[in-house]
Write an enzyme that holds these catalytic residues in place. Structure first.
Site, PDB file in Angstrom:
ATOM      1  N   HIS A   1       1.370   8.320  40.227  1.00  0.00           N
ATOM      2  CA  HIS A   1       0.057   8.950  40.058  1.00  0.00           C
ATOM      3  C   HIS A   1      -0.010  10.196  40.934  1.00  0.00           C
ATOM      4  CE1 HIS A   1      -1.978   4.946  38.643  1.00  0.00           C
ATOM      5  NE2 HIS A   1      -1.485   5.625  37.630  1.00  0.00           N
TER       6      HIS A   1
ATOM      7  N   TYR B   1      -0.700  -3.514  44.198  1.00  0.00           N
ATOM      8  CA  TYR B   1      -0.982  -2.934  42.874  1.00  0.00           C
ATOM      9  C   TYR B   1      -2.420  -3.260  42.469  1.00  0.00           C
ATOM     10  CZ  TYR B   1       0.385  -2.317  37.828  1.00  0.00           C
ATOM     11  OH  TYR B   1       0.515  -1.956  36.509  1.00  0.00           O
TER      12      TYR B   1
ATOM     13  N   HIS C   1      -6.254  -0.402  32.905  1.00  0.00           N
ATOM     14  CA  HIS C   1      -7.119   0.366  33.773  1.00  0.00           C
ATOM     15  C   HIS C   1      -7.522   1.716  33.176  1.00  0.00           C
ATOM     16  CE1 HIS C   1      -3.927   3.230  35.499  1.00  0.00           C
ATOM     17  NE2 HIS C   1      -3.343   2.575  34.542  1.00  0.00           N
TER      18      HIS C   1
ATOM     19  N   HIS D   1      -0.672   1.882  25.763  1.00  0.00           N
ATOM     20  CA  HIS D   1      -1.366   2.653  26.797  1.00  0.00           C
ATOM     21  C   HIS D   1      -0.769   4.055  26.805  1.00  0.00           C
ATOM     22  CE1 HIS D   1      -3.071   3.754  30.560  1.00  0.00           C
ATOM     23  NE2 HIS D   1      -2.167   3.261  31.377  1.00  0.00           N
TER      24      HIS D   1
ATOM     25  N   ASP E   1       0.007  -2.665  31.798  1.00  0.00           N
ATOM     26  CA  ASP E   1      -0.090  -2.523  33.258  1.00  0.00           C
ATOM     27  C   ASP E   1      -0.568  -3.804  33.950  1.00  0.00           C
ATOM     28  OD1 ASP E   1       0.772   0.118  33.606  1.00  0.00           O
ATOM     29  OD2 ASP E   1      -1.219   0.938  33.230  1.00  0.00           O
TER      30      ASP E   1
ATOM     31  N   GLU F   1      -0.813   6.413  29.111  1.00  0.00           N
ATOM     32  CA  GLU F   1      -0.404   7.069  30.353  1.00  0.00           C
ATOM     33  C   GLU F   1       1.087   7.419  30.270  1.00  0.00           C
ATOM     34  OE1 GLU F   1      -1.741   5.086  33.941  1.00  0.00           O
ATOM     35  OE2 GLU F   1      -1.599   6.952  35.076  1.00  0.00           O
TER      36      GLU F   1
ATOM     37  N   HIS G   1       5.425  -2.987  34.198  1.00  0.00           N
ATOM     38  CA  HIS G   1       6.031  -2.590  35.482  1.00  0.00           C
ATOM     39  C   HIS G   1       6.491  -3.843  36.226  1.00  0.00           C
ATOM     40  CE1 HIS G   1       4.633   1.540  35.273  1.00  0.00           C
ATOM     41  NE2 HIS G   1       3.389   1.141  35.112  1.00  0.00           N
TER      42      HIS G   1
ATOM     43  N   ASP H   1       3.718   7.309  31.994  1.00  0.00           N
ATOM     44  CA  ASP H   1       4.832   6.424  32.377  1.00  0.00           C
ATOM     45  C   ASP H   1       5.244   5.501  31.232  1.00  0.00           C
ATOM     46  OD1 ASP H   1       2.235   5.449  32.953  1.00  0.00           O
ATOM     47  OD2 ASP H   1       3.036   3.858  34.219  1.00  0.00           O
TER      48      ASP H   1
END
Ligand code: FEO
Length: 395
Positions: free
Chosen positions: A23, A192, A145, A79, A164, A81, A225, A83
């Site tokens: 991030h 986390y 999230h 998701h 996530d 994002e 992850h 990553d």
């Protein structure tokens, strides 16, 4: 690298041993991380998520060793994002018409990131995709999230692909929860949660109750992850339920920054007073300028109460403490009691500013802060000890 999780499911992700910041620079990943992508081969072939963009070529090349890319029937982008979606542009150059299943927010986010008009198929909670012997069921997990976050349950194999949720930034070649060092795993899982999921705790409990109400058999939780939970996978679900309920342990944490050690000596005297009043409580002290900010957030998450201390500098507070207080306001800890302290030379505004920032973070300041002119003498040290003792009586 790839490995089979079951006869039908193969991990095709990337273990990132080098990663130390995530991030941007907001999250420290001292044990690296992994971006978990999964290839399902049933009557239909499905790819769940991809990996971070710097590894896109490696990812696509490895995927080609597993399958002819044209045989992929569906991509599921749980998701948007980067990553998890970062390898989509390269992959979609090869198979541009493959449908991408995602939430409506997911389609917006992917379009926003990549500006491509891919074949998006929007899904919502309860929608299913029959892929042969198994069926995939989608569960939206909005704001867990990101607005687009989604999980996917695979029947037959009884796997929840949780994206996530339930993850850890933890690189390990072992890749299963029962094989890795349990203390490291717990530390990375709670860090986390504390840093990434605390702002959404109210939604975590509700979402877990919703998923549990489906009464689905669960053999594995395959996160995006860190390790895959296969040994008693509900253990991490129960932990999340515990962490989501204004979690606290019997711990008091003291965070400070100091220019010439006056505030540090105050912190240590306050800790002595706390210990004299309660010799069972865990007391931890951290110099904010010398300590990983995410580790401090994790310790504050575990605490029933904490204090912030800081010298006054330029009529204000020191930047390491200020940065942490801004993080705390965003994270939104609940059910924590707090107080402030600090030494000063002439103007002495730090206590007032600390208390204002703690109050702005909706934390209960349980006693008036203590400030000491210059370096504390014996009387001031004793006052700090009394301050620590008084703090214990307010908890
Ligand atoms: Fe692992 Fe929200 O991305």
């Amino acid at each position: 690298m790839s490995f089979k999780i079951t006869d039908k499911v193969t991990w095709v992700g990337k273990i990132d041993w080098e990663l130390r910041r995530f991030h941007g620079d907001e999250y420290s990943t001292n044990r690296g991380s992994s971006y978990n992508s999964y290839l399902i081969k049933d009557e239909k072939t499905v790819l769940i998520d991809t990996v971070w963009k710097p590894y896109d070529e490696e990812f696509v090349n490895n995927l080609k060793k597993e399958i002819d890319l044209n045989e992929i029937d569906y991509i599921i982008a749980q998701h948007g994002e980067i990553d998890h979606s970062g390898s989509l542009p390269l992959l979609m150059k090869e198979i541009p018409n493959t449908p991408i299943y995602c939430t409506s927010n997911g389609a917006k986010i992917l379009k926003g990131h990549y500006h491509q008009d891919w074949n998006f198929v929007e899904v919502k909670t309860g929608d299913t995709l029959n892929i042969g012997e198994s069926t995939l069921t989608f569960v939206e997990a909005r704001m867990l999230h990101w607005p687009d976050s989604m999980m996917t349950y695979m029947s037959g194999e009884n796997i929840l692909f949780s994206n996530d949720a339930f993850g850890q930034h933890y690189a390990s070649e072992l890749m299963y929860n029962d094989l890795v060092d349990q203390a490291e795993l717990y530390q990375e899982a709670i860090k986390y949660y504390a840093n990434i999921l605390t702002p959404f705790s109210a939604l975590v409990g509700k979402k877990i109750e919703e998923v549990l109400s489906f009464n689905l058999p669960l053999d594995m939780i395959a996160t995006s992850h860190g390790v895959i939970w296969r040994d008693n996978p509900t253990q991490i679900v129960l932990k999340y339920m515990e962490w989501a309920k204004s979690y606290q342990e019997n711990q008091i944490t003291i965070v400070y920054d100091t220019m010439w050690n006056g505030t540090r000596r105050m912190a240590e005297a306050i800790a002595t007073g706390i210990k004299e009043a309660d010799d069972k409580v865990a007391i931890k002290l951290f110099n904010a300028a010398h300590t990983d900010k995410n580790d401090i957030i994790t310790e504050l998450f575990k605490s029933k109460a904490f204090m912030f201390g800081c010298s006054t500098v330029n009529k204000g507070i020191m930047n390491a403490v200020g940065g942490l207080l801004d993080m705390i306001q965003g994270i939104g800890f609940k059910n924590k009691k707090v107080a402030a302290f600090g030494s000063y030379g002439w103007s002495g505004e730090s206590i007032k500013i600390l208390e204002e920032k703690l109050s702005a973070a909706k934390l209960e300041v349980v006693q008036e802060g203590i400030r000491v002119l210059w370096n504390p003498d014996e009387e001031a040290i004793n006052n700090c000890k009394e301050f620590g003792k008084d703090f214990v009586t307010k908890l």
